[in-house]
Design an enzyme around this catalytic site. Sequence first.
Site, PDB file in Angstrom:
ATOM      1  N   ASP A 343       5.396   6.851  -5.331  1.00 35.69           N
ATOM      2  CA  ASP A 343       4.895   8.204  -5.076  1.00 35.69           C
ATOM      3  C   ASP A 343       6.015   9.222  -5.287  1.00 35.69           C
ATOM      4  OD1 ASP A 343       3.423   6.190  -3.771  1.00 35.69           O
ATOM      5  OD2 ASP A 343       2.577   7.571  -2.318  1.00 35.69           O
ATOM      6  N   GLU A 484      -4.818  -0.804  -7.411  1.00 40.02           N
ATOM      7  CA  GLU A 484      -4.595  -1.930  -6.495  1.00 40.02           C
ATOM      8  C   GLU A 484      -5.859  -2.720  -6.172  1.00 40.02           C
ATOM      9  OE1 GLU A 484      -2.549   0.178  -3.423  1.00 40.02           O
ATOM     10  OE2 GLU A 484      -0.600  -0.221  -4.333  1.00 40.02           O
ATOM     11  N   LYS A 594      -9.525   1.449  -7.880  1.00 40.30           N
ATOM     12  CA  LYS A 594      -9.220   2.196  -6.664  1.00 40.30           C
ATOM     13  C   LYS A 594      -8.657   3.565  -7.042  1.00 40.30           C
ATOM     14  CE  LYS A 594      -6.059   1.883  -2.714  1.00 40.30           C
ATOM     15  NZ  LYS A 594      -4.874   1.176  -2.202  1.00 40.30           N
TER      16      LYS A 594
HETATM   17  O1  IFM Z   1       1.873   4.100  -3.697  1.00 39.40           O
HETATM   18  C1  IFM Z   1       0.598   4.204  -3.180  1.00 39.40           C
HETATM   19  C2  IFM Z   1      -0.298   3.266  -3.959  1.00 39.40           C
HETATM   20  O2  IFM Z   1      -0.345   3.616  -5.306  1.00 39.40           O
HETATM   21  C3  IFM Z   1      -1.693   3.289  -3.384  1.00 39.40           C
HETATM   22  N1  IFM Z   1      -1.655   2.926  -1.990  1.00 39.40           N
HETATM   23  C4  IFM Z   1      -0.826   3.825  -1.197  1.00 39.40           C
HETATM   24  C5  IFM Z   1       0.591   3.850  -1.714  1.00 39.40           C
HETATM   25  C6  IFM Z   1       1.423   4.839  -0.889  1.00 39.40           C
HETATM   26  O3  IFM Z   1       0.934   6.136  -1.020  1.00 39.40           O
END
Ligand code: IFM
Length: 762
Positions: A343, A484, A594
């Site tokens: 992120d 994911e 997702k």
């Molecule tokens: O990095 C992200 C991921 O891409 C999706 N699940 C949450 C993580 C943290 O924001």
Amino acid sequence: MVDHYTIFEQDNHIWIGESSYDPAFEAKTESLFALCNGNIGIRSVSMLPSLYGKRGLYASGLFHQAHPSEVTELVNCPDPVECRVTADGIKLSPDSPWLESYRREFCPDTAELRFSMIFGLPGKRRLEVRETRLVSFANARLILQKISLKSLAGDFERLELTSLLNGQSMNEGVSHFSEVICRVYDREVMHLEARLEEETLSLMQICCGNREEDGPPLYALFRRGISEQTALSLKEGEERIFLRCSSLMVRKRREDNIYEQREELKDAARKGFDFLQEKHRYFLRMHQKRCEYRIEGATLEERAILSFARYHLLGMMPWNRTDCSIASKGLTGEGYRGHVFWDTEIFILPFFSLHFAEQSRNLLIYRYHGLAGAREKAEQFRYQGAMYPWESAADGREETPRYAALNIHTGKANPVWSGLKEHHVGADIVYAIRQYVDETGDRSFLKEYGYEMVFEIAAFWVSRAVWDPDRKQRVILDIIGPDEYTEHIDNNAYTNYMAAFCVKLALEYLKEAEKEAPDICRRLKTEQQKTGWEQFLREIYLPVPNEDGIIPQDDTFLGKEELPDIRKYREAPVRQTVLRDYSRKQIEEMQVLKQADTVMLLNMFPTLFTPEVVKKNVRYYEARTIHDSSLSYCAHALACAAIGEKKLAWKYFQNSLHIDLNDRAPDSVDGIHGAAMGGIWNCMEQGFAGISFSGGVLSVNPHLPDHWKSVEVTLQVQGKPVLVKVTHTEVEVTTPTTEGDELAVAVGGTQAVLKDHLNLPL
Ligand code: IFM
């Protein structure tokens, strides 16, 4: 439109407020209105404790593992803002039946929070309790509370105001402190020391506002805490104001002197609230000047959320530090245990690159400090080079928890595969390095840190890919890409292209590195690695569009069934409801995403495919995406803006705007979504205004939404302020200084050199 929160302007500042106490929204609003200055962040809990809150104070980079079976997490520090008020024996709190009215308001422009609670008490008496709070941008460890007690009706014989330093704080039931010691200095400074293995937290507080007739304050110890009580009386119409100054210092070494901390706090208390507030505003203003924005035609709500995003971005940056980075929730909550993900590099860093490039550098140096951990991880999995952790904390070690959500079919906890199989984060770091160096030309960064990271990450990818005798190419098997919901797949397009990008960049950088940093090349034996890198680039399998123009997300994705009722999950008020109906295994067998995956690839490499292919893929993958991750809408908004799909871009931008500021009470209780904050800003600046800077050229290719007449933003390009104004018909670029390098500006097909002002038609 958001209903739960009211948005209004006062004294030229935007405010976002709640006008009643709603337990369901308590924890969410605490995250949204959290006060953060990059060094510390405190959730906007009421000083009078509420039953539904999640109290939290966090210090950037302060991680601890409470027990070997637990993951390392951002420590919830002792609470300095709690206060108890009793009015003639009646305990006041937002949950008490005496509460008559309640307001909690937050100003993203001044980073200030205010509460007002009115209690209607027996005997037709009414007491107002107000608080203004700020976490100073001028002094990174200072927390200020201005508290007012006012009788709106009737007299109060005995009001007790008790201030606490409360060391009973925990991270969801887990305390991190081996010992908490409290004392008072000079009958005025309360002090709490909370010990971790390596650090000690030193929390101090002074409360001012006592009068002689109140008598001396009463100090008392309680388990893991200390309190100071003042008793006073109040006549009808009378108001008493108190100032609480608190200071949090993380002592890593003995030299971090608590004497200095105490003197600094005393000095602050002497100067008083108004002076400290002015100073705080001035320093915040200095930051804001480098990312000023104005949008003609934007609604108040749109402006409010853009300011909200900017505030959170400024509040999550650990200014001028290289030992820590930005957690996915910033400093606003304990979600994802305060860990750092991709992120930061892909969604948050672009904002800093265009406005505070020196801070981007620091974020990348943090990753450099993680190299040892990344090398260890690579070794553990029998790869070469550096394999960066999916989630990191204080160093480069992998921190992803092993188990998380429940599997409804087996009744057991689901393993978290991303710590083992989601590998693109290293490549994302390389992408950010390239972006930073392109924008700043900072070769010293490369020499000191960048080359080594890029070469080691490239080495990892070369060892990660295996030869496929059927394809006669190198492939990357059993991986998780950004999406994911699709685990254990082969040849995720995003990952394969990113791996190739890393190795290509390593080869490019090698030419310079051999001259600029020969010792790094010697140490990493780059001469021997070079042929392997070249061979990798010749052999790596890079998925290409099929006969319908669709780039396969992975080897099997396009052959899978579609999720029949995707709309239900896209429109659900709560995220990830698809996991209630399907197991992970079932989801893996379907064409359902997702979050943006191939679309991320298209955003990051806009010229990799023809515009036609880009359009087709954006549409194809969007129709199959639930957007169950906060990272997804902004990626789609950017992609749609780039292909000129204005309406869709606007729709996804709207959705990003409301990731946190929305009417869904369960959202954001564990903290705001940092990537979405960056994403909102990137959509405005890069997507709609179409601004990018690379290789010494500032490009502006706008796609303004119809109702925005113009967008103006101040950038900081190669050390000088540059104002870009975009309308539907022209682009204006201005700089107040002619010092520094001349800047090339490209608008559409036209390129010109900026001296002080340029006006280019669209
Ligand atoms: O990095 C992200 C991921 O891409 C999706 N699940 C949450 C993580 C943290 O924001």
